[in-house]
Design a protein around this motif. Sequence first.
Motif: not given
Length: 332
Positions: A47-59, A182-194
């Motif tokens: 799953t090379g398209d897993v994006r790890m958080p890049t800039n987590p904020r305080t919520w 914002l979501v990509r900055e804070n959470f582990r997400t997929y690059a895949d549109p699925k």
Amino acid sequence: MNHRPATLCAALVLSVVAAVSGCSGEGDPVSFAPKDSGQPAKPQENTGDVRMPTNPRTWDPQRTLADGTRVVHVDLKGAKTGFTGRVWAWVPKQYDRPEYKNSAFPVLMALPGAVGYPTNYFFGKDFQLQERMGAAADKGESLPFIVIMPVLNADKDTYYDGSDIPGQPKMGTWISDDVPELVRENFRTYADPKGWGFFGSSSGGYVGMKMVLQHPDRFSVAIAGGPDAAPDSPLWNGHPKEKLENSPSWLAEQLIKKGGPKVHISFLMGTKEGKQEAAAVEKLRKDMTKGPIETRVTSFEGGHDGHKYTDALFTGDLKWMSDRMRGPVAAQ
């Protein structure tokens, strides 16, 4: 847009205001930055398209659920739009489990109807969206989604069709670019549109459907509760070309001509929807159902009502969406 009667809109706004005043500030601020386990993280296989958080904020906390998960919020100034609006988020309990620490999670953006500013009614206790999604994931009836709930409009006086209307705040780019970033900055997400989908009520359903058709390389599934069939903001006056290019029918035609990517749209329609509106939506659905566009209709007893659309989501559509998206993968 298919707006509720004024009294019902007012009741929804009051209920959300009550939720804000009664629940905001529950506990300490929250960060979703990766927790240091003392051991190096291992990349997830295949799953090379897993994006790890890049800039987590305080919520800031909004409310706490019985299972200990929390709805949180942050004010975002969009890097591309310059628009500042509030975004709420909820992360399922599976997200923090050790076996998923290197896995992406699917994202569901929940878009409201009614005013859509300065709140998003889906974060409140009255809809129980997060509670019901958590229960569905526990029962295997849904993927464990990260739920993101941004404001939909730039003010409470009009609506923007989730579009970049000339001379107006770019609310299309807000939904398609700023909020996902914002979501990509804070959470582990997929690059895949699925890994990205929408659920929306009324005007929110329209925007979710439009986003999938307009950006099929970013989003793959939309569940639209009682959407309009065409853009109708008064702000389009004097801009017929741009209005056409933000029409679901035109966007679907372009996607069909290109032959993909494949997208999936479900329409939640009450038996007491306005006859003209329902007929227009059904014509749109039939016209777009070809090639890369899969559609379906879920009918329920009732009218144009965000609570009814939310109820209908849990009668099979959330499972249908989950079957077409990617879930988290546990470490072996």
